[in-house]
Scaffold this motif. Structure first.
Motif, mmCIF file in Angstrom:
data_model
loop_
_atom_site.group_PDB
_atom_site.id
_atom_site.type_symbol
_atom_site.label_atom_id
_atom_site.label_comp_id
_atom_site.label_asym_id
_atom_site.label_seq_id
_atom_site.Cartn_x
_atom_site.Cartn_y
_atom_site.Cartn_z
ATOM 1 N N GLY A 61 0.822 -1.201 0.000
ATOM 2 C CA GLY A 61 0.000 0.000 0.000
ATOM 3 C C GLY A 61 0.858 1.254 0.000
ATOM 4 O O GLY A 61 2.092 1.182 0.036
ATOM 5 N N LYS A 62 0.186 2.413 -0.045
ATOM 6 C CA LYS A 62 0.888 3.697 -0.095
ATOM 7 C C LYS A 62 0.786 4.412 1.248
ATOM 8 O O LYS A 62 -0.279 4.442 1.874
ATOM 9 C CB LYS A 62 0.296 4.569 -1.194
ATOM 10 C CG LYS A 62 0.520 4.026 -2.592
ATOM 11 C CD LYS A 62 -0.094 4.939 -3.639
ATOM 12 C CE LYS A 62 0.115 4.377 -5.034
ATOM 13 N NZ LYS A 62 -0.553 5.241 -6.060
ATOM 14 N N VAL A 63 1.917 5.007 1.653
ATOM 15 C CA VAL A 63 1.985 5.734 2.924
ATOM 16 C C VAL A 63 2.675 7.070 2.720
ATOM 17 O O VAL A 63 3.803 7.128 2.215
ATOM 18 C CB VAL A 63 2.751 4.925 4.001
ATOM 19 C CG1 VAL A 63 2.791 5.709 5.310
ATOM 20 C CG2 VAL A 63 2.115 3.558 4.211
ATOM 21 N N VAL A 64 1.997 8.133 3.122
ATOM 22 C CA VAL A 64 2.567 9.479 3.097
ATOM 23 C C VAL A 64 2.823 9.900 4.544
ATOM 24 O O VAL A 64 1.905 9.928 5.368
ATOM 25 C CB VAL A 64 1.613 10.485 2.421
ATOM 26 C CG1 VAL A 64 2.179 11.904 2.505
ATOM 27 C CG2 VAL A 64 1.354 10.083 0.972
ATOM 28 N N GLY A 65 4.073 10.206 4.847
ATOM 29 C CA GLY A 65 4.442 10.651 6.183
ATOM 30 C C GLY A 65 4.709 12.145 6.200
ATOM 31 O O GLY A 65 5.324 12.665 5.271
ATOM 32 N N ILE A 66 4.216 12.820 7.238
ATOM 33 C CA ILE A 66 4.427 14.261 7.370
ATOM 34 C C ILE A 66 5.029 14.517 8.751
ATOM 35 O O ILE A 66 4.422 14.179 9.771
ATOM 36 C CB ILE A 66 3.107 15.037 7.185
ATOM 37 C CG1 ILE A 66 2.470 14.678 5.827
ATOM 38 C CG2 ILE A 66 3.344 16.545 7.294
ATOM 39 C CD1 ILE A 66 1.112 15.290 5.579
ATOM 40 N N ILE A 67 6.230 15.103 8.762
ATOM 41 C CA ILE A 67 6.952 15.234 10.027
ATOM 42 C C ILE A 67 7.684 16.574 10.089
ATOM 43 O O ILE A 67 8.231 17.030 9.085
ATOM 44 C CB ILE A 67 7.947 14.055 10.204
ATOM 45 C CG1 ILE A 67 8.490 13.975 11.631
ATOM 46 C CG2 ILE A 67 9.069 14.127 9.182
ATOM 47 C CD1 ILE A 67 9.198 12.660 11.948
ATOM 48 N N PRO A 68 7.687 17.223 11.253
ATOM 49 C CA PRO A 68 8.467 18.460 11.378
ATOM 50 C C PRO A 68 9.956 18.151 11.526
ATOM 51 O O PRO A 68 10.340 17.074 11.976
ATOM 52 C CB PRO A 68 7.912 19.110 12.647
ATOM 53 C CG PRO A 68 7.279 17.995 13.416
ATOM 54 C CD PRO A 68 6.866 16.952 12.439
ATOM 55 N N ASN A 69 10.778 19.118 11.143
ATOM 56 C CA ASN A 69 12.232 18.950 11.153
ATOM 57 C C ASN A 69 12.787 18.465 12.485
ATOM 58 O O ASN A 69 13.637 17.588 12.533
ATOM 59 C CB ASN A 69 12.915 20.279 10.790
ATOM 60 C CG ASN A 69 13.259 20.351 9.320
ATOM 61 O OD1 ASN A 69 13.721 19.378 8.729
ATOM 62 N ND2 ASN A 69 13.010 21.507 8.716
ATOM 63 N N PHE A 70 12.284 19.040 13.593
ATOM 64 C CA PHE A 70 12.892 18.709 14.878
ATOM 65 C C PHE A 70 12.656 17.249 15.273
ATOM 66 O O PHE A 70 13.483 16.652 15.952
ATOM 67 C CB PHE A 70 12.402 19.662 15.978
ATOM 68 C CG PHE A 70 11.025 19.375 16.509
ATOM 69 C CD1 PHE A 70 10.841 18.588 17.639
ATOM 70 C CD2 PHE A 70 9.904 19.902 15.877
ATOM 71 C CE1 PHE A 70 9.583 18.337 18.124
ATOM 72 C CE2 PHE A 70 8.634 19.653 16.369
ATOM 73 C CZ PHE A 70 8.469 18.864 17.498
ATOM 74 N N LEU A 71 11.549 16.649 14.812
ATOM 75 C CA LEU A 71 11.326 15.223 15.086
ATOM 76 C C LEU A 71 12.141 14.358 14.135
ATOM 77 O O LEU A 71 12.613 13.294 14.503
ATOM 78 C CB LEU A 71 9.839 14.882 14.971
ATOM 79 C CG LEU A 71 8.947 15.316 16.125
ATOM 80 C CD1 LEU A 71 7.497 14.905 15.868
ATOM 81 C CD2 LEU A 71 9.422 14.722 17.453
#
Length: 196
Positions: A61-71
């Motif tokens: 399946g497809k996964v889009v991850g969204i994360i801030p720089n500090f994490l």
């Protein structure tokens, strides 16, 4: 009917101690793959977040991850995602999640999960988006939260119409059906009333 091609899942960065929750996260991932729904989530490789992402990816399946720089710098980021989006801060992350998704589901988690859930439902309440929001109440995890919302209604701090904006079910397939069938009611906000 709402077309749910991408669903954002809010959930814990810990696994917790209830196997029913980890099993349900895996099951939800399988259902996403079966229905060709892209998972949008916080991009971590740990906790319930990591479990659902791994399950979707393992089943092609497809996964889009969204994360801030500090994490990202703390090395919790999942490096094998279909797409990884990096933001400057937490607020931008939530904005990107909202923009990238057709709906939202909250699984069990901690403070961050609740914060994301309540912000996105407040945006719906205020008319900033029209997307369905589901609460997957696995093994009674959210029973006390639901009681608290009922208390808010009873005490006059939450309208029944806004209470009903949160779709609740313990079965992932039933919850997705409720989300597909969701019709946002025409809620008149007190801000727009004639009260002085």
């Amino acid at each position: 009917m709402n077309k749910l091609e991408k669903i954002c899942v809010f959930c814990g960065s810990s696994e917790g101690n209830d196997l029913a929750i980890t099993d349900a996260a895996k099951k939800l991932g399988e259902i996403f793959v079966e229905r060709e729904i892209t998972l949008v989530y916080g991009a971590a490789k740990i906790g319930i977040m990591g479990i659902i992402a791994k399950n979707v990816l393992d089943n092609n399946g497809k996964v889009v991850g969204i994360i801030p720089n500090f994490l990202k710098k703390k090395e919790v980021v999942h490096l094998g995602l279909t797409e990884l989006i990096t933001t400057e801060n937490m607020h931008e992350r939530k904005m990107k999640m909202q923009e990238a998704s057709d709906g939202f589901i909250a699984l069990p988690g901690g403070m961050g999960t609740l914060e994301e859930l309540f912000e996105i439902i407040t945006w719906l309440q205020l008319g900033l988006h029209q997307k369905p929001i589901g609460l997957l109440n696995i093994n009674g995890f959210y029973n006390d939260l639901i009681k608290m919302l009922e208390t808010m209604v009873r005490k006059g701090f939450l309208s029944m119409a806004n209470y009903e904006l949160l779709l609740v079910d313990s079965n992932p397939k039933n919850l997705l059906q409720k989300m597909e069938d969701f019709k946002r009611p025409n809620v008149q906000k007190w801000l727009n009333s004639d009260r002085s």
